[in-house]
Design an enzyme around this catalytic site. Structure first.
Site, PDB file in Angstrom:
ATOM      1  N   GLY A 193       0.807  -1.214   0.000  1.00 32.77           N
ATOM      2  CA  GLY A 193       0.000   0.000   0.000  1.00 32.77           C
ATOM      3  C   GLY A 193       0.837   1.258   0.000  1.00 32.77           C
ATOM      4  CG  LEU A 244      -2.202  -2.228  -4.541  1.00 30.97           C
ATOM      5  CD1 LEU A 244      -1.926  -1.591  -5.885  1.00 30.97           C
ATOM      6  CD2 LEU A 244      -2.780  -1.215  -3.563  1.00 30.97           C
ATOM      7  CG  ASP A 245       1.372  -3.218  -3.412  1.00 30.03           C
ATOM      8  OD1 ASP A 245       1.770  -2.765  -4.491  1.00 30.03           O
ATOM      9  OD2 ASP A 245       1.045  -2.501  -2.454  1.00 30.03           O
ATOM     10  CD  GLN A 246      -0.917  -9.475  -2.066  1.00 32.55           C
ATOM     11  OE1 GLN A 246      -0.511 -10.614  -1.929  1.00 32.55           O
ATOM     12  NE2 GLN A 246      -0.683  -8.539  -1.144  1.00 32.55           N
TER      13      GLN A 246
END
Lengths: 287, 287, 287, 287
Positions: free
Chosen positions: C204, C230-232
């Protein structure tokens, strides 16, 4: 000069004895300063004491010369080598280059973004190649081609130019000429070089080629102060990266470029933030 | 020998040409093998091809000598240097030490925990000091004091002992004697040494002292195969740690110990897993 | 297309079985190719086989479509996902940025020096700020301001522009907008992001602030393929640097910039050299 | 206690103000001490000042209680948290373990070689497994099996045992039980844990499994002081190693062991050399 100061940095070395920190800290307290950072080191082999202390003068106005005058008796008593720097006074740096642009580019970029709080009044080269890049940053570019015959003379002109521009520090950003002793003597512990190997391995020319043929698993870069002996000056910073049998000589050169940039940048940072003290063939770099 | 095999590893080098991988992979397929890992490398300078390929023989039973016989014609056609290893056959390692225990301790520990799948039938030393540690691991400890006068003779006895014990690999775990050429020739590319510097910097004696006096910001350790030229053999593994002006010579020695242990352990691992090929003065270490 | 090829790269994944390497190597041999590099991996958990093999076609002329047609039956038999790349065909990369210039600057520089053998037909931003830098490199700069209201519409226009320019790969060089699923789906495993933390720590916003307040001793950067979460997405490359209590939040941001640049550059290099295969949430990056 | 001292270490924190270093250095000077090392740090966010200063008392004999009495007025004036340590007084460390031996082994070894200048009067475990290893080092081994039902009671007995043995510091060397708040409160900032991940990534159980499934390219280990919140205490030391798609979960665990050992050892060293100060959720570790 007599400028009003906010942050002051003292670099000092002297024979070790009892009470040095106490006396220095007391001096700063008396001047109305508030210590921001203090690092000291005792070299037990040589019995020498080294200190870097920075303080703020907030509220208390004193001129540079007053501060130096006030400190002089103490320094004399300590038999100290010392220098007081004022953070508000930007170091003046001359960059020397030849044909490789990566280190120069990195320096100019840090300068442009404000990460390097220095003035760069000029770039000197023995070749024309990098003129466009330098001029694009609105920095004067001076070419002094070097031959064995004209070397001493050209260096004299370069030194004159440096003096005219009040240069404090010379950075050799992959400058492919060996400086003469006369030049080196003019800027003791103030000429920073980047050597593209993990010194003392692979001194001299073509270190990547040497590394490639030796079959090392790690290559390095070394930034050091220039002394009259080639590749033997006090080391400021070193770093390495891993390589493997897959890497060609060309790969080593390419990977090494990233390393050279970073190691040189870190050495320059330490120098311009007045965090480096020279101790014979070695340096003390306060963190 | 003719044992039944589950996992087989081929190490091979030969002049590069079209079709090598195809022929080797086809050979394995024909033998009923399933390739588990394949790494290859072409040295474009020397025009040599290097390969490590491992395969499982699950279901297909073949003896070691049958496999070698089957491969021989292909290898001959390739003009190859090659060796087939069987994962089920544990390498037999002799460890040589003097007085420092840290590398030996680490090796014995990995051996005890099963991380090193080797047999260690004996430890040889030129001093008595480490006997208790070795005996505690139920490994025979042999002392051969070395003087300039008795060196050749003692080495002959050591070599006889190694032969009796079917030793494959000799590990010099901070053994403080230089081996003679006769000894080195008996175990080409099979004697692993740990040198306590980032070679080729600081060859010879007292590398930490040399590093301390040169003022380097990084120290290293190097594990290499022993050749007749001191500290010049093909490098298997290297690593480094950062030091600073705060570190005394004693600190360097202490910090270096941790590095020596790890670098030697990694080199031994690569060797006993048959992941190292020698290419002149260099090594290829497959990952 | 039907261009004449010199170097070919096959990326392939399929359920593991006996003979895969043999069949692929034989196919290349039959086509007159000489294998330059072969890397393979078996994921024993999923039972999947992954291979990257590159070969030269020197002397043997074949068109791209002929090569693909010739390989198709084998690939079908393997139930493989596969793609053949031709080294002579430069990937076409679009760079997305917002206001930070360091990653963009590094990409443009590698492009200019030829280190990145790609075409960069355009840069897209949601802000005007970096226009001068891009235009200076003679690359068209397109601004698409994003609001919650216009996001879907603007993305549609961006996608149209990418299609027009035959873009293969999208690089988010500190682009501060989350892409919608429709956008991500248009470039599966072909959108590369740089996240300024060691994922999965500090996902995040404001990861440096999070790291600063948690008091970590190491900060990192992560480059990954973008997925709808997100961010995965699958991680391509990560690296770290040490920090200390001396480092302010501003220092973390400054030091992190150098890390972000290098990690993103390495991830892009791996991708454009066709060395990355996606395996579910993970990547295989051949060295 | 009133022992005669040679080396003294002061750790102190207090609200920042002008003259702190000066007053402390002057105090030491007046006591006849010679400063060996001085490190200080100001946290500008919280306005707190932190200092570690060590000095030698050579020639000047003073008892511990005299020194503390002499310093007390100054400390009170500063509103300081402070502690004076005497290098001649060896910290007394209790080690807690479960079944993994690698961290314990490393600690016992450093203790045996004298690298750790501490006393280890006892090892506590919730399992019998590591008894032989501990007893071999002539250290008493105490087993306290833990169940949800007996936990509070067993911890009370452990605490009593620690008190009896004048334990300063508790090291959790892969102890697989969560300590209750009562236990943690008894040793604030004096219980050191090793967590086998790069915190805050992968808190809780099975961090290697989590890392494996997330597909990270780097794994880490974190040593921290234990607080009542699991895996949230102030971090003392972290380090990482690179992994790749080739590494199985088992490889991660094996590689991680080397990392855990080193990170825990470094954290213990910093702690027992009195180089760590806690600043809320963070630590200051002087170099």
């Amino acid at each position: 000069m007599d400028q009003k100061l906010s942050k002051v940095i003292l670099l000092l070395s002297c024979p070790d004895r009892r009470g040095l920190v106490s006396h220095i800290a007391h001096f700063i307290f008396e001047q109305g300063g508030n210590i921001l950072d203090l690092d000291e080191h005792v070299d037990t082999e040589s019995g020498m004491f080294f200190i870097r202390v920075s303080w703020s003068m907030n509220g208390f106005w004193v001129s540079a010369s007053e501060l130096e005058d006030a400190f002089r008796p103490l320094a004399k008593d300590f038999q100290a080598n010392w220098k007081i720097h004022f953070a508000s006074k930007r170091p003046r740096v001359a960059v020397f280059v030849s044909k490789y642009e990566h280190c120069l580019q990195e320096i100019l970029w840090r300068h442009k973004t404000g990460e390097f709080a220095v003035d760069i009044p000029l770039v000197i080269s023995n070749h024309q190649d990098l003129e466009a890049l330098v001029v694009q940053h609105s920095i004067p570019f001076h070419v002094y081609p070097i031959t064995p015959e004209n070397k001493m003379e050209q260096e004299q002109e370069e030194l004159a130019l440096l003096r005219e521009n009040n240069i404090d520090t010379v950075v050799l950003a992959r400058y492919m000429q060996v400086l003469s002793q006369q030049f080196v003597d003019a800027y003791p512990s103030r000429i920073i070089n980047i050597h593209h190997s993990f010194l003392p391995a692979f001194t001299g020319g073509n270190p990547y080629r040497q590394a490639f043929h030796r079959g090392v698993k790690i290559i390095g870069a070394t930034s050091h102060y220039v002394t009259e002996e080639l590749d033997q000056g006090p080391i400021i910073e070193q770093d390495i990266i891993r390589i493997s049998h897959r890497d060609t000589l060309k790969d080593l050169i390419r990977k090494g470029r990233d390393l050279e940039r970073l190691v040189l940048i870190r050495a320059i940072s330490s120098h311009i933030e007045h965090r480096v003290l020279v101790n014979g063939r070695k340096t003390i770099v306060f963190g």
